[in-house]
Design an enzyme around this catalytic site. Sequence first.
Site, PDB file in Angstrom:
ATOM      1  N   LYS A 293       0.935  -1.244  -0.249  1.00 39.01           N
ATOM      2  CA  LYS A 293       0.013   0.101  -0.185  1.00 39.01           C
ATOM      3  C   LYS A 293       0.872   1.091   0.108  1.00 39.01           C
ATOM      4  O   LYS A 293       1.957   1.176   0.552  1.00 39.01           O
ATOM      5  CB  LYS A 293      -0.788  -0.096   1.311  1.00 39.01           C
TER       6      LYS A 293
ATOM      7  N   SER B 170      -9.958   1.919   2.814  1.00 35.96           N
ATOM      8  CA  SER B 170      -8.886   2.632   2.014  1.00 35.96           C
ATOM      9  C   SER B 170      -7.812   1.690   1.122  1.00 35.96           C
ATOM     10  O   SER B 170      -7.153   2.278   0.177  1.00 35.96           O
ATOM     11  CB  SER B 170      -8.087   3.546   2.884  1.00 35.96           C
TER      12      SER B 170
ATOM     13  N   SER C 210     -10.071  -0.416   7.064  1.00 32.70           N
ATOM     14  CA  SER C 210      -9.180  -0.334   5.486  1.00 32.70           C
ATOM     15  C   SER C 210      -8.551  -1.394   5.324  1.00 32.70           C
ATOM     16  O   SER C 210      -8.254  -1.426   3.930  1.00 32.70           O
ATOM     17  CB  SER C 210      -8.497   0.838   5.599  1.00 32.70           C
TER      18      SER C 210
END
Lengths: 488, 95
Positions: A78, A153, A177
């Site tokens: 990420k 997210s 997330s």
Amino acid sequence: MELYSLTIHQLKEFLHKKEVSVLEVTRAYLERIKEVEPQIDALITITEEFALQRAKEADEKIKNGEAKDLTGIPVIIKDNISTEGIRTTCSSKMLENYVPPYNATVVERLLEEGAVILGKSNLDEFAMGSSTENSAFKTTKNPWDLSRVPGGSSGGSAAAVAADEAAFALGSDTGGSIRQPASLCGVVGMKPTYGLVSRYGLVAFASSLDQIGPFTKDVTDCAIVLNTIIGHDPMDSTSLKIDKPDYTSYLKEDIKGLKIGVAKEFFSTGIEKGVKETVQKAIKVFEDLGADIIDISIPYLEYALPAYYIIASAEASSNLARYDGIRYGHIAKNYEDLIDMYMTGRSEGFGKEVKRRIMLGTYALSSGYYDAYYKKALKVRTLIKNDFERAFEKCDVIVGPTSPTVAFKIGERTNDPLAMYLADIYTVSVNIAGLPGISLPCGLSDGLPVGLQVIGKHFDEGRIINVAYAFEQANKFNAKPQAIGGAR
Amino acid sequence: MAISKCEVEHVAKLARLKFSAEEIEEFTVQLSKILDYVNKLNELDTENVEPTAHIVPIHNVFREDEVKPSMDREKILINASYTENGCFKVPKIIE
């Protein structure tokens, strides 16, 4: 069977038996990325050169008999987790050109094992959002239906694993997330106990809630990745000194007599009929496996989301105060004085949702409102924590849905921040209480994946893995995302 | 409205953010909606509840104060837009 559709444990076997080289595996994944990325948009940066170089090093390791679990395994990180020499943007204009001078501890641990980093994945700006639509650069599409969001997210990481762009990925989970996008994309995602995984090098959003965790194709892989990334780190004072268990030793099908708690509060607010029915069927599977299903209650659950938005925004407003454009990040070109330089640069660099949270957090911490909002939310946090403690006196784990809905349409919630926040209604309480939670696919509703959430006591990841593995073996999830011709 | 336009302007200043008149309008409406939702917390009597700022029972973490090598100066400066003589360069703040 394509190389890129294999799990970590399958790849590992091929690699260790030298039936395939890391270079071949890496090339297969890079090809796959080129093939599907125009449709999925999961990645901000593709690190082809670095990956090929790492692949050669991993092949050497295997040749020399030094192979470990993740040697030669392709991974996507990420883009809010620092990678030395590789741009780390947080999907924000503020950090568009930021290249970290050091690795996050989790990245260091993956590299030591010989994992091959293929790229950095898209997210909602600074991890604030539930759909990746808040990214300053692109919206990631759900591999199951390209007109829908992958969740967020960590939507890029979830979509990348679902679309076979990597064998596994890392994400971060502040209010859901990791688990929510895992649920929407039909993959396994775990948020470990707060303090289990070092946050050093994770760009801070809400420091008392953030935790790094894996996205994998199955529960076995989740245990393997967890083994590598956990452990005390002197660089993170909130990482705890605990004995490192071998999570793969919990990959057992027996859960007879285990007490599984089901709370009615997890089936109330905004839950879709299809999600509810699929999760109820999953609970039936546990019953058939000989577990005891126990009715429990988390009475304060409905207060978790409002408490979360105060706590997370307050911490974010203080964490994001560091972006002054001087040491790194976007800096204003035209300004009147120093204060105006800060204000102009920050206003140009941050997107709308980030500004909204900074504003909410600043307000909640400002003179005259601190007690009414921030302190109040921290007190409610105590009530929620106590709720879970009481529940865990009666059961070993709690199961329920991860998300109240399946993947929603792109654009459906972008004009209504509150509707977007509701996507996290079943996940935020776990962060508030610092507990570990996993989401694993348990079926389809209208052709879209439904996630089952298993929540455990602090540092009881082993038990979660046991429960998730038993479910996975009894209820194989063989469906594949069709939107990209899914070769899984 | 749970928050006034004037308050939004004040908070923006505290947060070092700049907004257009339209943005202030928009934020006033949106933040009011969010605050109305958050005010749900006031349904609870928390008079005798201790706040929890941090879930993990660790407090101060100390280490020996030893000299160790730190990151190269050049590496640290690499992301700065303006540097001079191995330092970050900032606008003049003293007349």
